[in-house]
Every structure is written in C-alpha cells, then in structure tokens.
Scaffold this motif. Structure first.
Motif, PDB file in Angstrom:
ATOM      1  N   TYR A 146       5.692  10.049  -2.700  1.00  0.00           N
ATOM      2  CA  TYR A 146       5.381   8.662  -2.375  1.00  0.00           C
ATOM      3  C   TYR A 146       3.872   8.500  -2.301  1.00  0.00           C
ATOM      4  O   TYR A 146       3.137   9.461  -2.049  1.00  0.00           O
ATOM      5  CB  TYR A 146       6.039   8.236  -1.062  1.00  0.00           C
ATOM      6  N   LEU A 147       3.410   7.298  -2.524  1.00  0.00           N
ATOM      7  CA  LEU A 147       1.983   7.009  -2.536  1.00  0.00           C
ATOM      8  C   LEU A 147       1.500   6.853  -1.096  1.00  0.00           C
ATOM      9  O   LEU A 147       1.868   5.891  -0.412  1.00  0.00           O
ATOM     10  CB  LEU A 147       1.725   5.737  -3.340  1.00  0.00           C
ATOM     11  N   ASN A 148       0.683   7.801  -0.626  1.00  0.00           N
ATOM     12  CA  ASN A 148       0.297   7.780   0.785  1.00  0.00           C
ATOM     13  C   ASN A 148      -0.810   6.781   1.109  1.00  0.00           C
ATOM     14  O   ASN A 148      -1.186   6.623   2.274  1.00  0.00           O
ATOM     15  CB  ASN A 148      -0.089   9.180   1.277  1.00  0.00           C
ATOM     16  N   THR A 149      -1.313   6.104   0.098  1.00  0.00           N
ATOM     17  CA  THR A 149      -2.258   5.019   0.374  1.00  0.00           C
ATOM     18  C   THR A 149      -1.524   3.755   0.822  1.00  0.00           C
ATOM     19  O   THR A 149      -2.129   2.846   1.390  1.00  0.00           O
ATOM     20  CB  THR A 149      -3.089   4.695  -0.883  1.00  0.00           C
ATOM     21  N   ASN A 150      -0.208   3.700   0.567  1.00  0.00           N
ATOM     22  CA  ASN A 150       0.607   2.559   0.978  1.00  0.00           C
ATOM     23  C   ASN A 150       1.309   2.798   2.307  1.00  0.00           C
ATOM     24  O   ASN A 150       1.565   1.850   3.056  1.00  0.00           O
ATOM     25  CB  ASN A 150       1.665   2.236  -0.081  1.00  0.00           C
TER      26      ASN A 150
END
Length: 222
Positions: A146-150
């Motif tokens: 998963y995109l950890n910036t989100n």
C-alpha cells in the motif's frame, strides 16, 4: 457510470450469499465507476457471505460508504481469496475502511499479490484492510503493498500476530513504481501460472509508473 445503493453495493456484485452453489469465482473484472452506499460497499464485491475467489481484478472508481467499505470487498465475512488484484480508487467510510477490504474476519483468508494506491479515509482504516478479525493460523499474506504516503498502516485494527502481517508493506511512491515490486508481482505469476484454471495476468509498468495488468479486460464497468 455511478452506482448507488443502500446496503451491499458493489461494482460487479452486490452480495454473494449463494451457499448452495459452491464457490464463487470473480475473475478478469474491472470497475471504474463511482460507488456510493451505506454499509458493505466494495469496488468489486459489496458483501461476501460465502467462499469467494477474486482473481485478476481491479477498481479505479472512488468508493463512499458509512461502514465496511473497501477497494475490492466492502465486508468480507467468509473465506475469501483475493489474488492478483489492485485498487487505485479513493475509499471513504465512517468506520472500517480499507484499500482492499473494509472488514475481513472469522474464516480462512488469502491476500496475495495485491496492492492499493488509493487514499483511505475514515475511522479504523488500513491501506490493505480496515479491520481484520482473524487468528494468525487462518491468514495467508504474500506480496501485499500500500502507498504509505496516503495512509500509515496496512491494517487499521487486527487480532492476528505481527508475523502474519510481515508481507503487508507500506511503500513510498518511488518504491511502488520500482522494478523490484514489478518483479515480485510477476514472480508470483510465473511460479503459479493459474488459479482455479484461470490464467494469472502478468504485470507491466503503466503510464503513471504503477504496476498494471498486461491485458485489456472484456468485463469493464465505467
């Protein structure tokens, strides 16, 4: 297309409750439309109450619900296998919201070769699953990203041990677009080739740099 409903709302199927028909297989399906509902809202399947395999699917439509909302499955009650699938749509819910599944629990689960890059917002939220209610020995994970910036956590709330979550990784935007992740996804496809007689789709780098399937699907809803 915009799909709206109250409960059990999905881009492909609203509810799987057909216990007499055996296992349900949802394969090679795409949803690109926005989905709005109250409870159990998913990009592919709203509410799963029977054994289901979801293979080679993706959702890119934004999803909004009140509780149990997910990029692929909203409320995953019973024995699901999510394999070779991804979500890029934003998912929003008041409670139990995840990039792949809003809620997942009670029976065996396989989360394999899947990722989420959509924004996830609400209470009890996770980049992969919002709330996970399952013991460690019943959960199998592999190549889940998963995109950890989100969002900061892969699982919003869980009852499994940390060991079961080792293959659920938060990545930066650069990492998600890297050759390393593309190779890992394709290595699984090469090693397994088919599932339930369905050919696993290979991955390529898409126009925006993220992994996408190297195939155009017949069943597309947008």
């Amino acid at each position: 297309i915009k799909i709206e409903g109250t409960n059990h709302v999905g881009g492909i199927i609203g509810i799987n409750n057909a216990s007499s028909t055996g296992n349900l297989i949802i394969a090679n399906c795409v949803n690109k439309g926005k989905i709005n509902g109250k409870d159990n809202v998913g990009g592919i399947l709203g509410y799963n109450y029977n054994t289901t395999k979801i293979i080679n699917t993706y959702n890119s439509g934004d999803i909004t619900g009140n509780s149990y909302a997910g990029g692929i499955i909203g409320h995953d009650y019973r024995r699901s296998n999510i394999i070779n699938s991804y979500n890029s749509g934003n998912v929003k819910s008041t409670l139990n919201v995840g990039g792949i599944a809003g809620f997942s629990g009670w029976f065996e689960r396989n989360l394999i070769n899947c990722y989420n890059i959509g924004n996830v917002s609400g209470n009890v939220k996770g980049g992969i699953v919002g709330k996970l209610n399952i013991s460690n020995e019943l959960l199998t994970t592999q190549n889940c990203y998963y995109l950890n910036t989100n969002i900061s956590k892969g699982m919003g709330s869980w009852d499994s041990s940390a060991e079961a979550l080792e293959d659920i990784r938060g990545l930066t935007d650069t990492e998600m677009k890297s050759k390393e992740i593309l190779e890992k996804l394709n290595n699984y496809v090469t090693e397994n080739e088919t599932n339930e007689g369905i050919k696993l789709e290979k991955w390529i780098q898409g126009e925006e740099g993220y992994p996408v399937f190297d195939n155009n699907f017949i069943y597309t809803y947008n």
